[in-house]
Scaffold this active site. Structure first.
Site, PDB file in Angstrom:
ATOM      1  N   GLU A  36       1.899  -2.364   3.132  1.00 11.15           N
ATOM      2  CA  GLU A  36       0.760  -2.702   2.277  1.00 11.15           C
ATOM      3  C   GLU A  36       0.629  -1.728   1.114  1.00 11.15           C
ATOM      4  O   GLU A  36       0.268  -2.125   0.002  1.00 11.15           O
ATOM      5  CB  GLU A  36      -0.537  -2.723   3.100  1.00 11.15           C
ATOM      6  CG  GLU A  36      -0.644  -3.899   4.057  1.00 11.15           C
ATOM      7  CD  GLU A  36      -0.651  -5.244   3.352  1.00 11.15           C
ATOM      8  OE1 GLU A  36      -0.970  -5.300   2.143  1.00 11.15           O
ATOM      9  OE2 GLU A  36      -0.319  -6.250   3.994  1.00 11.15           O
ATOM     10  N   LEU A  79      10.291   2.744  -7.403  1.00 13.17           N
ATOM     11  CA  LEU A  79       9.260   1.793  -6.993  1.00 13.17           C
ATOM     12  C   LEU A  79       8.004   1.913  -7.850  1.00 13.17           C
ATOM     13  O   LEU A  79       7.214   0.976  -7.930  1.00 13.17           O
ATOM     14  CB  LEU A  79       8.915   2.010  -5.512  1.00 13.17           C
ATOM     15  CG  LEU A  79       8.108   0.923  -4.804  1.00 13.17           C
ATOM     16  CD1 LEU A  79       8.796  -0.431  -4.906  1.00 13.17           C
ATOM     17  CD2 LEU A  79       7.891   1.288  -3.340  1.00 13.17           C
ATOM     18  N   TYR A 119      -9.295  -2.825   0.971  1.00 14.41           N
ATOM     19  CA  TYR A 119      -8.261  -3.835   1.212  1.00 14.41           C
ATOM     20  C   TYR A 119      -7.240  -3.354   2.237  1.00 14.41           C
ATOM     21  O   TYR A 119      -6.948  -4.054   3.211  1.00 14.41           O
ATOM     22  CB  TYR A 119      -7.546  -4.211  -0.089  1.00 14.41           C
ATOM     23  CG  TYR A 119      -6.231  -4.900   0.195  1.00 14.41           C
ATOM     24  CD1 TYR A 119      -6.211  -6.219   0.623  1.00 14.41           C
ATOM     25  CD2 TYR A 119      -5.025  -4.204   0.124  1.00 14.41           C
ATOM     26  CE1 TYR A 119      -5.020  -6.846   0.952  1.00 14.41           C
ATOM     27  CE2 TYR A 119      -3.830  -4.818   0.454  1.00 14.41           C
ATOM     28  CZ  TYR A 119      -3.832  -6.135   0.857  1.00 14.41           C
ATOM     29  OH  TYR A 119      -2.663  -6.738   1.205  1.00 14.41           O
ATOM     30  N   ASP A 137      -6.980  -9.052  -2.052  1.00 16.85           N
ATOM     31  CA  ASP A 137      -6.003  -8.516  -3.006  1.00 16.85           C
ATOM     32  C   ASP A 137      -5.908  -9.475  -4.184  1.00 16.85           C
ATOM     33  O   ASP A 137      -6.679 -10.435  -4.298  1.00 16.85           O
ATOM     34  CB  ASP A 137      -4.646  -8.299  -2.338  1.00 16.85           C
ATOM     35  CG  ASP A 137      -3.940  -9.606  -1.988  1.00 16.85           C
ATOM     36  OD1 ASP A 137      -4.600 -10.678  -1.997  1.00 16.85           O
ATOM     37  OD2 ASP A 137      -2.732  -9.575  -1.714  1.00 16.85           O
TER      38      ASP A 137
END
Length: 363
Positions: A36, A79, A119, A137
């Protein structure tokens, strides 16, 4: 809306069409947490190879907590949004020190960990622990604004509060993890931003925007300000023996802890060469002679854009010092791959290591 019918239709569709994603095969709290965090503002296809390498290198919270931050940043290299890696590493240390190496189940305990917001806490609690906790999200915002045909901007706090309430009201309390993943999946592969495939949507009969013909107008966004642009310079500083000077960015700033070819922003009215000489003096305490241009490249961050201009340079006087950097090293071209660099600096390295690169770098 028939909410039971909505939940049943969505869950059936997800069970039949869910993508085979590696973090879904082992939905442990740690795997859910890592995935996540990686998926924040990043598409699943991009995340998959990073996730697999990261879990292979740091298979448990304890392994992650024990690793030097440089190792974590190297595994994260490419990333983007590197503050996520810092927070993940810091939180792993806290989990090991205060929670016996196990992610807590409670919302308050999760929210106290660096990098975990409402979240991510909801995703961990619902998917890993089966606790009824809503999530919201980007994909789910889009789905809900279409299902309920919401006309107000999702950039407004009142709209976000309303969406959280809708996510909670819709939640399948018996299968919260399955339902939350199904909502995210719907937004990822069916309820797309530009071209939603409404004909294939399992809950199209429940969608008010489709009924009203406004699905292409949802979600509503506020008018965004023009994204600022900056020119940035970087120096490929060469030692007489052929080594290259690299510097480590301060850990508490943007791209913290990553290595770079040192430099900085060009000020108004300043030439690129003058800016590079000034930055190298301020950051490293060295006076330099700027040489040939290496490359110019454009890159976009979340809130601004840059054009990076790299130049060869040599030290005229002074010895490198850690004035505006966390650390510095002289390295050979072959050693560059040992360090974690931002994407723009990796592009510079590609040019330097190319067969047609200047002979200066290979002396």
């Amino acid at each position: 809306m028939n909410r039971d019918g909505f939940r049943q239709a969505l869950n059936r569709w997800f069970q039949a069409h869910a993508r085979d994603l590696p973090w879904r095969r082992q939905p442990s709290p740690y795997h859910v947490w890592v995935s996540e965090v990686m998926l924040q503002q990043t598409q699943a296809a991009t995340v998959i190879p990073y996730y697999l390498r990261f879990i292979d290198r740091f298979p448990t919270v304890a392994y992650l907590a024990a690793a030097p931050i440089d190792y974590v940043l190297k595994a994260w290299e490419g990333l983007g949004y590197y503050r996520r890696a810092h927070n993940l590493h810091h939180a792993a240390k806290i989990v090991c020190a205060e929670h016996n190496g196990q992610l807590p189940r409670g919302e308050a305990e999760l929210l106290a960990l660096p990098g975990i917001g409402r979240y991510t806490a909801g995703a961990i609690r619902s998917i890993a622990f089966g606790i009824p906790a809503p999530i919201l999200d980007g994909n789910i915002k889009r789905v809900l604004t279409r299902i309920f045909d919401i006309e107000t901007s999702i950039d407004e706090s009142e709209t976000i509060r309303a969406l959280w309430q809708l996510a909670e009201d819709l939640l399948d309390t018996e299968n919260p993890g399955l339902f939350n993943e199904a909502l995210m999946e719907l937004g990822a592969i069916i309820c797309l931003p530009q071209n939603p495939t409404c004909a294939n949507c399992p809950v199209r009969e429940h969608c008010l925007a489709r009924k009203n013909g406004s699905q292409y107008e949802r979600p509503v966004r506020s008018v965004r300000k023009r994204t600022p642009h900056f020119d940035v310079v970087a120096g490929v500083i060469q030692h007489p023996d052929g080594r290259i000077l690299i510097a480590q960015r301060p850990t508490d700033g943007m791209l913290g802890g990553l290595w770079e070819f040192p430099g900085g922003k060009v000020k108004n009215g300043e030439s690129q060469v003058a800016a590079l000489q000034r930055e190298l003096s301020e950051e490293l305490g060295i006076e330099t002679e700027v040489g040939a241009h290496v490359i110019s490249l454009d890159h976009a961050y979340t809130h601004f854009r840059i054009t990076l201009h790299a130049y060869f340079a040599r030290i005229r006087s002074g010895t490198p010092q850690s004035l505006g950097v966390a650390d510095w090293r002289w390295v050979t071209a072959d050693e560059l791959d040992r360090f974690a660099f931002a994407r723009t600096d990796r592009r510079i390295i590609e040019v330097l290591l190319a067969p047609t690169a200047s002979e200066d770098i290979h002396r």
